[in-house]
Enzyme design. Structure first.
Site, PDB file in Angstrom:
ATOM      1  N   HIS A 127       0.863  -1.182   0.000  1.00 23.46           N
ATOM      2  CA  HIS A 127       0.000   0.000   0.000  1.00 23.46           C
ATOM      3  C   HIS A 127       0.899   1.232   0.000  1.00 23.46           C
ATOM      4  CE1 HIS A 127      -3.813  -2.056   1.851  1.00 23.46           C
ATOM      5  NE2 HIS A 127      -3.254  -2.776   0.885  1.00 23.46           N
TER       6      HIS A 127
ATOM      7  N   GLU B 185       1.134   3.762   1.974  1.00 23.61           N
ATOM      8  CA  GLU B 185       1.718   4.101   3.279  1.00 23.61           C
ATOM      9  C   GLU B 185       2.856   3.157   3.653  1.00 23.61           C
ATOM     10  OE1 GLU B 185      -2.724   5.198   3.486  1.00 23.61           O
ATOM     11  OE2 GLU B 185      -1.492   3.614   2.617  1.00 23.61           O
TER      12      GLU B 185
ATOM     13  N   CYS C 181      -5.707   2.152   6.062  1.00 17.22           N
ATOM     14  CA  CYS C 181      -6.364   0.886   6.396  1.00 17.22           C
ATOM     15  C   CYS C 181      -5.734   0.344   7.686  1.00 17.22           C
ATOM     16  CB  CYS C 181      -6.189  -0.102   5.242  1.00 17.22           C
ATOM     17  SG  CYS C 181      -4.530  -0.813   5.136  1.00 17.22           S
TER      18      CYS C 181
ATOM     19  N   CYS D 125      -1.927  -0.439   7.309  1.00 13.64           N
ATOM     20  CA  CYS D 125      -1.111   0.766   7.193  1.00 13.64           C
ATOM     21  C   CYS D 125      -1.078   1.537   8.508  1.00 13.64           C
ATOM     22  CB  CYS D 125      -1.639   1.643   6.071  1.00 13.64           C
ATOM     23  SG  CYS D 125      -1.414   0.887   4.441  1.00 13.64           S
TER      24      CYS D 125
END
Length: 159
Positions: A56, A58, A86, A89
């Site tokens: 992701h 992040e 999320c 993350c």
């Protein structure tokens, strides 16, 4: 709450997310890590091009910032992300010791376009035996012995 002085960093995160969409690189997410007003790292979501479900924006930007600063501790840094993180993350952000999170879209906005992480929050609230993914503990005694070794090790470096 808006912070006008930092809009340029959020715009960078949004630009990264837009690049991913317009160049079919993956999900519409971007993130930037800043320390003392300087950009340390930036990344878009890299799940599709790397075939890595943990890539992701992040997590990817945390990895890059840690490499750039040669540390696993990002205290003193802020993260600007195009969407509320999320659960994975968010966990990575806490583990990295980042001081502040700025975000644009909400997790509800993400859910509305097919990125719904609510099931993870629901699963975490359940006892292990009620979760959809089976949890099976095994070889605890042997694994715990390694924890005991760590506990008394003179060469350990806490993080």
């Amino acid at each position: 709450m808006e912070d006008k002085g930092n809009e340029k960093f959020m715009q960078m995160a949004i630009d990264l997310s837009e690049y991913n969409v317009t160049h079919a690189q993956g999900g519409p997410f971007g993130a930037v890590i800043v320390k003392d007003g300087m950009v340390i790292a930036r990344s878009a979501n890299r799940v599709v091009p790397t075939n890595d479900p943990t890539a992701h924006a992040e997590v990817s930007v945390i990895r890059l910032a840690c490499q750039e600063l040669e540390t696993y501790n990002l205290e003193g840094c802020e993260i600007y992300t195009s969407c509320e993180p999320c659960p994975m993350c968010l966990g990575a952000i806490y583990w990295a010791r980042i001081n502040k999170i700025y975000y644009a879209n909400t997790k509800k906005d993400a859910a509305n376009i097919g990125f719904d992480d609510h099931f993870i929050y629901d699963e975490l609230a359940k006892p292990m035996e009620k979760r959809k993914l089976p949890f099976v503990q095994m070889m605890h005694t042997k694994a715990f012995a390694v924890f005991k070794q760590w506990e008394i090790s003179e060469s350990k470096k806490e993080y």
